[in-house]
Write a protein that holds these residues in place. Structure first.
Motif, PDB file in Angstrom:
ATOM      1  N   GLN A  94      -8.624  17.534   2.071  1.00 23.32           N
ATOM      2  CA  GLN A  94      -9.179  18.568   1.199  1.00 23.32           C
ATOM      3  C   GLN A  94      -8.201  19.026   0.117  1.00 23.32           C
ATOM      4  OE1 GLN A  94      -8.717  18.780   4.448  1.00 23.32           O
ATOM      5  NE2 GLN A  94      -7.854  20.751   5.080  1.00 23.32           N
ATOM      6  N   LEU A  95      -6.917  18.651   0.250  1.00 22.84           N
ATOM      7  CA  LEU A  95      -5.932  19.036  -0.756  1.00 22.84           C
ATOM      8  C   LEU A  95      -5.753  17.971  -1.830  1.00 22.84           C
ATOM      9  CD1 LEU A  95      -3.077  20.721   1.334  1.00 22.84           C
ATOM     10  CD2 LEU A  95      -4.884  21.807   0.004  1.00 22.84           C
ATOM     11  N   GLY A  96      -6.505  16.877  -1.743  1.00 20.36           N
ATOM     12  CA  GLY A  96      -6.362  15.789  -2.704  1.00 20.36           C
ATOM     13  C   GLY A  96      -6.575  16.239  -4.139  1.00 20.36           C
TER      14      GLY A  96
ATOM     15  N   ILE B  13       0.861  -1.182   0.000  1.00 22.34           N
ATOM     16  CA  ILE B  13       0.000   0.000   0.000  1.00 22.34           C
ATOM     17  C   ILE B  13       0.897   1.231   0.000  1.00 22.34           C
ATOM     18  CG2 ILE B  13      -1.772   1.287   1.245  1.00 22.34           C
ATOM     19  CD1 ILE B  13      -2.647  -1.373   2.491  1.00 22.34           C
ATOM     20  N   LEU B  14       0.834   1.997  -1.071  1.00 25.12           N
ATOM     21  CA  LEU B  14       1.625   3.216  -1.178  1.00 25.12           C
ATOM     22  C   LEU B  14       0.928   4.339  -0.408  1.00 25.12           C
ATOM     23  CD1 LEU B  14       2.542   3.069  -4.984  1.00 25.12           C
ATOM     24  CD2 LEU B  14       3.996   2.437  -3.047  1.00 25.12           C
ATOM     25  N   VAL B  15       1.493   4.717   0.705  1.00 32.67           N
ATOM     26  CA  VAL B  15       0.891   5.759   1.532  1.00 32.67           C
ATOM     27  C   VAL B  15       0.827   7.081   0.771  1.00 32.67           C
ATOM     28  CG1 VAL B  15       1.149   7.101   3.650  1.00 32.67           C
ATOM     29  CG2 VAL B  15       1.601   4.639   3.672  1.00 32.67           C
ATOM     30  N   GLY B  16       1.847   7.337  -0.039  1.00 30.85           N
ATOM     31  CA  GLY B  16       1.863   8.567  -0.838  1.00 30.85           C
ATOM     32  C   GLY B  16       2.351   9.764  -0.053  1.00 30.85           C
ATOM     33  N   LEU B  17       2.087  10.939  -0.565  1.00 27.33           N
ATOM     34  CA  LEU B  17       2.477  12.171   0.104  1.00 27.33           C
ATOM     35  C   LEU B  17       1.472  12.495   1.200  1.00 27.33           C
ATOM     36  CD1 LEU B  17       3.394  14.366  -3.006  1.00 27.33           C
ATOM     37  CD2 LEU B  17       4.949  13.097  -1.533  1.00 27.33           C
ATOM     38  N   HIS B  18       1.969  12.835   2.354  1.00 24.65           N
ATOM     39  CA  HIS B  18       1.091  13.179   3.475  1.00 24.65           C
ATOM     40  C   HIS B  18       0.462  14.555   3.220  1.00 24.65           C
ATOM     41  CE1 HIS B  18       2.411   9.733   5.877  1.00 24.65           C
ATOM     42  NE2 HIS B  18       3.640  10.016   5.474  1.00 24.65           N
TER      43      HIS B  18
ATOM     44  N   PHE C 254      -3.841  16.722  -7.120  1.00 18.04           N
ATOM     45  CA  PHE C 254      -4.031  15.927  -8.331  1.00 18.04           C
ATOM     46  C   PHE C 254      -3.908  16.813  -9.570  1.00 18.04           C
ATOM     47  CE2 PHE C 254      -6.950  14.712 -11.731  1.00 18.04           C
ATOM     48  CZ  PHE C 254      -6.490  13.447 -12.047  1.00 18.04           C
ATOM     49  N   LEU C 255      -4.590  17.957  -9.553  1.00 18.55           N
ATOM     50  CA  LEU C 255      -4.553  18.859 -10.708  1.00 18.55           C
ATOM     51  C   LEU C 255      -3.154  19.422 -10.922  1.00 18.55           C
ATOM     52  CD1 LEU C 255      -7.925  20.766 -10.145  1.00 18.55           C
ATOM     53  CD2 LEU C 255      -7.443  18.957 -11.830  1.00 18.55           C
ATOM     54  N   THR C 256      -2.471  19.753  -9.823  1.00 14.51           N
ATOM     55  CA  THR C 256      -1.120  20.313  -9.927  1.00 14.51           C
ATOM     56  C   THR C 256      -0.167  19.322 -10.576  1.00 14.51           C
ATOM     57  OG1 THR C 256      -1.437  21.691  -7.967  1.00 14.51           O
ATOM     58  CG2 THR C 256       0.830  21.252  -8.635  1.00 14.51           C
ATOM     59  N   PHE C 257      -0.159  18.088 -10.068  1.00 19.44           N
ATOM     60  CA  PHE C 257       0.764  17.092 -10.609  1.00 19.44           C
ATOM     61  C   PHE C 257       0.336  16.635 -12.006  1.00 19.44           C
ATOM     62  CE2 PHE C 257       1.974  16.684  -6.109  1.00 19.44           C
ATOM     63  CZ  PHE C 257       3.359  16.706  -6.246  1.00 19.44           C
ATOM     64  N   LEU C 258      -0.958  16.693 -12.294  1.00 20.08           N
ATOM     65  CA  LEU C 258      -1.414  16.354 -13.640  1.00 20.08           C
ATOM     66  C   LEU C 258      -0.884  17.367 -14.651  1.00 20.08           C
ATOM     67  CD1 LEU C 258      -3.150  14.623 -15.536  1.00 20.08           C
ATOM     68  CD2 LEU C 258      -5.097  16.118 -14.982  1.00 20.08           C
TER      69      LEU C 258
ATOM     70  N   ASP D 194      -7.970   7.238  -4.690  1.00 17.80           N
ATOM     71  CA  ASP D 194      -7.566   6.530  -3.478  1.00 17.80           C
ATOM     72  C   ASP D 194      -7.094   5.108  -3.814  1.00 17.80           C
ATOM     73  OD1 ASP D 194      -7.049   6.626  -0.765  1.00 17.80           O
ATOM     74  OD2 ASP D 194      -8.925   5.610  -0.247  1.00 17.80           O
ATOM     75  N   SER D 195      -6.505   4.979  -5.008  1.00 21.73           N
ATOM     76  CA  SER D 195      -5.992   3.679  -5.458  1.00 21.73           C
ATOM     77  C   SER D 195      -4.522   3.597  -5.085  1.00 21.73           C
ATOM     78  CB  SER D 195      -6.167   3.541  -6.972  1.00 21.73           C
ATOM     79  OG  SER D 195      -5.614   2.342  -7.433  1.00 21.73           O
ATOM     80  N   LYS D 196      -4.249   3.102  -3.889  1.00 20.78           N
ATOM     81  CA  LYS D 196      -2.888   3.096  -3.372  1.00 20.78           C
ATOM     82  C   LYS D 196      -2.274   1.709  -3.320  1.00 20.78           C
ATOM     83  CE  LYS D 196      -3.633   7.246  -0.587  1.00 20.78           C
ATOM     84  NZ  LYS D 196      -3.524   7.883   0.737  1.00 20.78           N
ATOM     85  N   ILE D 197      -3.012   0.706  -3.770  1.00 22.25           N
ATOM     86  CA  ILE D 197      -2.496  -0.665  -3.730  1.00 22.25           C
ATOM     87  C   ILE D 197      -1.669  -0.938  -4.980  1.00 22.25           C
ATOM     88  CG2 ILE D 197      -3.123  -3.106  -3.769  1.00 22.25           C
ATOM     89  CD1 ILE D 197      -5.581  -2.441  -2.149  1.00 22.25           C
TER      90      ILE D 197
END
Length: 311
Positions: free
Chosen positions: A22-24, A13-18, A28-32, A88-91
């Motif tokens: 509400q910043l999800g 499970i990739l925890v990702g950036l903490h 997402f838009l920034t990195f896209l 929320d696909s972290k697997i």
């Protein structure tokens, strides 16, 4: 933990950036946008070099390879990160984790070798201009480029096999946004001292050797440039070399911070990793196009615009 209680994990499970929930979407838009600019910018460089016959020279051939590596590195990391922000696909499967780690280090090591080749190319062009055409032939360029890919493959096979020979029995939460050596070592159910030493020696030796060769090349280059009498000639040479040196520094600084401290667990590691996996591939085309007059002129020609030479 005892061996008898160990069970192999089938996924991570990739925890990702903490970040706050509400910043999800903003993240997402920034990195896209960054990813889209990275792919389009590097793709434009490749297209320009392939189409414009004035750029059919070793320097720009190597630049094409750099752009291809940057596009692929970003594509190996960012899409999975984006899925984690929005869906929320972290697997990630165990095999997927192996492939991601191998791919990233294969591309990263190939890029390290390529920077060294680019410095050698500039050394020959500036310090040995009369012999440059006979040394850097098309076949030599192709062989050198293939050599960077083979070197990256061998390095990544070595690192990946040493990481995944370790037992992983849980927990399976990777406190990172992709499968990388430091994060995976923290999940192993065994002593990782040898692996940390191997990572430090292997990556440290490669990075230091390449960096010393680059600095040596540019030491000779600077000495040769200072002997050029033409002010315009010195300016053009310095401009081209400054772009390469800037990219090298942007690449080596964060990589040194991460991989020469394989046992580190500092929160800052994730921020630094974002820089060299997401930001650096975007900066490379910007640096090379803004500081390279030939590339800018070729881009204007590709767009159908006439280039006006300043007198």
């Amino acid at each position: 933990m005892q061996r008898g209680n160990q069970t192999s994990v089938s996924h991570f499970i990739l925890v990702g950036l903490h970040h706050p929930p509400q910043l999800g979407v903003p993240l997402f838009l920034t990195f896209l946008v960054i990813y889209a600019l990275t792919v389009s910018g590097n793709g434009l460089i490749i297209l320009t070099v392939l189409v414009d016959t004035q750029l059919h020279r070793p320097m720009y051939w190597f630049l094409c390879h750099l752009s291809l590596l940057d596009m692929t590195i970003s594509s190996a990391i960012v899409p999975k990160m984006l899925a984690g922000f929005l869906l929320d696909s972290k697997i990630i499967s165990f095999g997927g984790c192996v492939i991601q780690l191998f791919t990233f280090h294969f591309l990263g090591c190939s890029e390290c070798f390529l920077y060294t080749l680019m410095a050698y190319d500039r050394f020959l062009a500036i310090c040995k201009p009369l012999h440059y055409a006979t040394i850097m032939t098309r076949s030599v360029c192709n062989s050198l480029a293939i050599g960077t890919w083979l070197g990256g493959t061998l390095h990544s096979l070595f690192q990946t096999s040493f990481i995944f020979r370790l037992p992983f029995c849980g927990p399976n939460r990777v406190d990172y946004f992709f499968c990388d050596i430091p994060a995976m070592l923290r999940l192993a159910c065994a002593d990782t001292t040898v692996n940390e030493l191997i990572t430090f020696v292997d990556i440290g030796f490669l990075a230091l050797t390449c960096f010393v060769l680059i600095l040596t090349s540019y030491g000779y280059i600077v000495a040769a440039i200072l002997q050029i009498r033409s002010v315009d000639g010195r300016g053009n040479a310095f401009s081209t070399c400054a772009a390469h040196l800037t990219v090298v520094i942007v690449y080596y600084a964060p990589c040194t911070f991460i991989y020469l401290r394989p046992g580190s667990q500092e929160p800052l590691d994730g921020v630094v990793a974002v820089f060299y996996t997401v930001i650096t591939p975007l900066l490379n085309p910007i640096i090379y196009t803004l500081r390279n007059k030939e590339m800018k002129a070729a881009l204007w020609r590709l767009g159908g615009c006439k280039v006006v030479k300043s007198h």
